[in-house]
Scaffold this active site. Structure first.
Site, mmCIF file in Angstrom:
data_model
loop_
_atom_site.group_PDB
_atom_site.id
_atom_site.type_symbol
_atom_site.label_atom_id
_atom_site.label_comp_id
_atom_site.label_asym_id
_atom_site.label_seq_id
_atom_site.Cartn_x
_atom_site.Cartn_y
_atom_site.Cartn_z
ATOM 1 N N ARG A 45 0.855 -1.182 0.000
ATOM 2 C CA ARG A 45 0.000 0.000 0.000
ATOM 3 C C ARG A 45 0.894 1.236 0.000
ATOM 4 O O ARG A 45 2.035 1.195 0.475
ATOM 5 C CB ARG A 45 -0.903 0.017 1.237
ATOM 6 C CG ARG A 45 -1.821 -1.195 1.367
ATOM 7 C CD ARG A 45 -2.603 -1.132 2.672
ATOM 8 N NE ARG A 45 -3.509 -2.263 2.843
ATOM 9 C CZ ARG A 45 -3.186 -3.407 3.449
ATOM 10 N NH1 ARG A 45 -1.960 -3.569 3.932
ATOM 11 N NH2 ARG A 45 -4.057 -4.386 3.564
ATOM 12 N N LYS A 101 -1.837 -2.663 7.985
ATOM 13 C CA LYS A 101 -2.939 -2.165 8.803
ATOM 14 C C LYS A 101 -2.859 -2.771 10.200
ATOM 15 O O LYS A 101 -2.540 -3.946 10.362
ATOM 16 C CB LYS A 101 -4.273 -2.511 8.154
ATOM 17 C CG LYS A 101 -4.544 -1.740 6.854
ATOM 18 C CD LYS A 101 -5.931 -2.035 6.329
ATOM 19 C CE LYS A 101 -6.229 -1.186 5.098
ATOM 20 N NZ LYS A 101 -7.601 -1.443 4.579
ATOM 21 N N HIS A 112 -3.183 2.319 -5.639
ATOM 22 C CA HIS A 112 -3.844 1.026 -5.509
ATOM 23 C C HIS A 112 -3.913 0.295 -6.853
ATOM 24 O O HIS A 112 -4.039 -0.933 -6.881
ATOM 25 C CB HIS A 112 -5.248 1.199 -4.926
ATOM 26 C CG HIS A 112 -5.389 0.573 -3.576
ATOM 27 N ND1 HIS A 112 -4.620 0.958 -2.500
ATOM 28 C CD2 HIS A 112 -6.177 -0.430 -3.127
ATOM 29 C CE1 HIS A 112 -4.950 0.224 -1.445
ATOM 30 N NE2 HIS A 112 -5.884 -0.632 -1.805
ATOM 31 N N ARG A 143 -1.015 -1.864 -6.898
ATOM 32 C CA ARG A 143 -1.255 -3.006 -6.003
ATOM 33 C C ARG A 143 -2.169 -4.032 -6.673
ATOM 34 O O ARG A 143 -1.927 -5.239 -6.607
ATOM 35 C CB ARG A 143 -1.867 -2.488 -4.703
ATOM 36 C CG ARG A 143 -2.159 -3.537 -3.634
ATOM 37 C CD ARG A 143 -2.500 -2.805 -2.339
ATOM 38 N NE ARG A 143 -3.186 -3.635 -1.359
ATOM 39 C CZ ARG A 143 -2.572 -4.403 -0.463
ATOM 40 N NH1 ARG A 143 -1.252 -4.469 -0.432
ATOM 41 N NH2 ARG A 143 -3.270 -5.108 0.412
ATOM 42 N N HIS A 187 -3.481 -9.330 3.522
ATOM 43 C CA HIS A 187 -4.918 -9.431 3.785
ATOM 44 C C HIS A 187 -5.163 -10.356 4.971
ATOM 45 O O HIS A 187 -4.585 -11.441 5.050
ATOM 46 C CB HIS A 187 -5.664 -9.978 2.565
ATOM 47 C CG HIS A 187 -5.786 -8.990 1.454
ATOM 48 N ND1 HIS A 187 -6.058 -9.355 0.144
ATOM 49 C CD2 HIS A 187 -5.685 -7.636 1.443
ATOM 50 C CE1 HIS A 187 -6.117 -8.268 -0.604
ATOM 51 N NE2 HIS A 187 -5.896 -7.223 0.152
ATOM 52 N N TYR A 208 -9.550 -10.793 -6.737
ATOM 53 C CA TYR A 208 -8.653 -10.758 -7.887
ATOM 54 C C TYR A 208 -8.820 -11.975 -8.777
ATOM 55 O O TYR A 208 -8.516 -11.928 -9.963
ATOM 56 C CB TYR A 208 -7.195 -10.664 -7.402
ATOM 57 C CG TYR A 208 -6.903 -9.396 -6.648
ATOM 58 C CD1 TYR A 208 -6.722 -8.190 -7.316
ATOM 59 C CD2 TYR A 208 -6.818 -9.394 -5.260
ATOM 60 C CE1 TYR A 208 -6.471 -7.020 -6.626
ATOM 61 C CE2 TYR A 208 -6.562 -8.231 -4.559
ATOM 62 C CZ TYR A 208 -6.390 -7.046 -5.245
ATOM 63 O OH TYR A 208 -6.148 -5.883 -4.561
#
Length: 297
Positions: A140, A169, A241, A244, A267, A276
């Site tokens: 990110r 995150k 993004h 990404r 994730h 995806y």
């Protein structure tokens, strides 16, 4: 959220904005105490933020859903803390958000963006390094700009792959490999550009620096990517993004396992990564329809 759950600063900031808007909405209705809030108040707020009827900017379905989740969390917190006994938001559901498929670039478009830099200048060497890094790692943009030089690991003795420690995150760390081109671009930047940039500031461990010698901001990194896309004459919107998304899509198209891609992207759930796979399946369907002799009309 910040202390007990350890969520990212940007996530906390977004929820803070949502709750400030909610408080302003309540005050506009003359409500000063938590126990006086009704389910109708919460439902009205949910509807008003979507079209801006509360006086704020209209929100997209995704942002409006997040705003309702924030309100539900606040009321649940009040009950847990004993501020109120009832939770009027418990049965108010966030607006439905349609699945948004990521938009990936083609491999040729990525190549054109990567080559649309000016490596003869310190800024150009930095731009090439950050573009190569983003596409090589799928990081990110906030993860890239928060990197320090010490987060890089390269096995020089055996010409091994580059590795980088990424903080995602919730401050969760993961180790991600870097490709040869990214390692080379970072080496060029670290040797030929960063020493010049760092002398213009007060000294910082940050990996990517701005022209004043300070840590590069997310907004500046965003601008770098957009300008490179414009120079490459990419006729579509390109954001951090997008790089990404392209990283993940190209890995899956190349045969990578979805759980490996999940780990690389950071994730928490493989469900997030599986979006995806839909892109890849669509691509396969298009190729099949155009190539198979019994598939064409």
């Amino acid at each position: 959220m910040a202390i007990e759950r350890g969520l990212a600063k940007n996530t906390v900031a977004a929820y803070r904005r949502d709750l400030e808007r909610y408080i302003n909405f309540l005050e506009g209705r003359g409500i000063q105490r938590a126990e006086n809030i009704t389910r109708k108040d919460v439902t009205t707020y949910s509807q008003d933020v979507r079209d801006g009827a509360d006086g704020g900017a209209p929100l997209s379905p995704r942002s409006a859903a997040r705003a309702v989740v924030a309100v539900r969390g606040l009321h649940k917190f009040w009950v847990l803390e004993g501020t109120t006994t009832d939770n009027p938001a418990a049965e108010v559901q966030p607006p439905a958000v349609g699945q948004r498929l990521p938009k990936a670039l083609t491999i040729d478009e990525v190549r054109r963006i990567l080559e649309a830099t000016q490596p003869e200048t310190p800024a150009g060497l930095r731009d090439r390094a950050i573009l190569e890094f983003l596409y090589s790692t799928g990081a990110r943009i906030s993860e890239a700009t928060s990197l320090d030089v010490d987060d890089l690991f390269v096995d020089r003795s055996n010409d091994g792959p580059g590795m980088v420690r990424v903080r995602g995150k919730g401050s969760k760390e993961r180790i991600v490999p870097m490709g040869k081109f990214a390692v080379e671009a970072l080496d060029n930047y670290l040797v030929r550009a960063r020493p010049l940039l760092v002398t213009k500031g007060r000294g910082t461990p940050a990996l990517f620096l701005n022209l004043r010698g300070g840590r590069l901001s997310r907004q500046s990194a965003w601008t770098i990517i957009q300008q490179a896309a414009e120079r490459a004459q990419i006729g579509k919107e390109v954001s951090p993004h997008t790089m990404r998304h392209s990283f993940a899509t190209h890995l899956l198209q190349g045969g990578a396992d979805v759980r490996v891609v999940q780990e690389l992207l950071g994730h928490a759930s493989v469900t997030t990564t599986q979006v995806y796979t839909h892109v890849t399946v669509d691509t396969l369907r298009e190729i099949y329809a155009s190539a198979h002799p019994r598939a064409r009309l």
